[in-house]
Design a protein around this motif. Sequence first.
Motif: not given
Length: 288
Positions: A237-243
């Motif tokens: 569930g982590m957004p790609p930019p946050a990852a």
Amino acid sequence: MIVVTGATGRLGSRVVDRLLRHVPAGEVGVSVRDVRAAAGLAERGVRVRAGDFTDPAGLAHAFEGADRVLVVSAAIRGDGALAANAAAVDAAVAAGARRVLYTSHQAASPDSLFPAQPVHAATEAHLAASGRPFTALRNGFYASSLPFWIGDAVRTGRVVAPQDGPVSWTAHDDLAEVAALALATDGLLDGVTRPLTAPDALDLAAVAGLLGELTGRPVERVVVGDDEWWEGAVAGGMPPPAADFTLGMYRAARRGEFAAPDPALEDLLGRPATPVCAVLGELVAGQR
């Protein structure tokens, strides 16, 4: 007047609390996005005004009459972070502040692998170009972020993360105390400070060892590949930019960017810095 931004946040609230031990409440003002959240400060005699880094025009009122302003770095990721920080610095200068202070980071650098650090470095450069005396507080890596790094290790007995490196985990309370001293004693710290860090730098393997001692059962450090971690984080569930942003922390840590123990913090405090085991002990107690 001394004005502190972000005064209802984790760091800013602590700065104001300690500042009020040094100067009368009538000499302190705060700039907050939601004045209702600062009602307690208003009751103590602190001037409370609305201010938002993304609305520079409104900052003129928030900073009115300021002699010193502490700009707590914007909690924004991406290109907007630098623009927000710069807007706050410019507003402080326009308001006539004689000194502008900024909460930077020990690893501030244009070529850091952690995306937050080039923003801090650029904000420091903007401060230096402002023409006003400034203080860039190069804070150590916040120990309060450890729950994010270790996940549910207290329950599972495993710290699962990409390869990392030593980090100078530093307590908010210690950093807030130094910021308050710098605000109350103009000229105490000038320009870019030395790293304001706890004296020890620990990687996640060492943190897992401390967790084991605190919980009374082994905690294993499990290293996963960058790609595997990224895919799992996004799937969870982590957004790609946050990852991407988070992965930059691990890459920067293993390059040694956060391993900068320095005596400056303890010298200013006049006492030992809060050890990371104390922060972990609170975490373990809260999860039991």
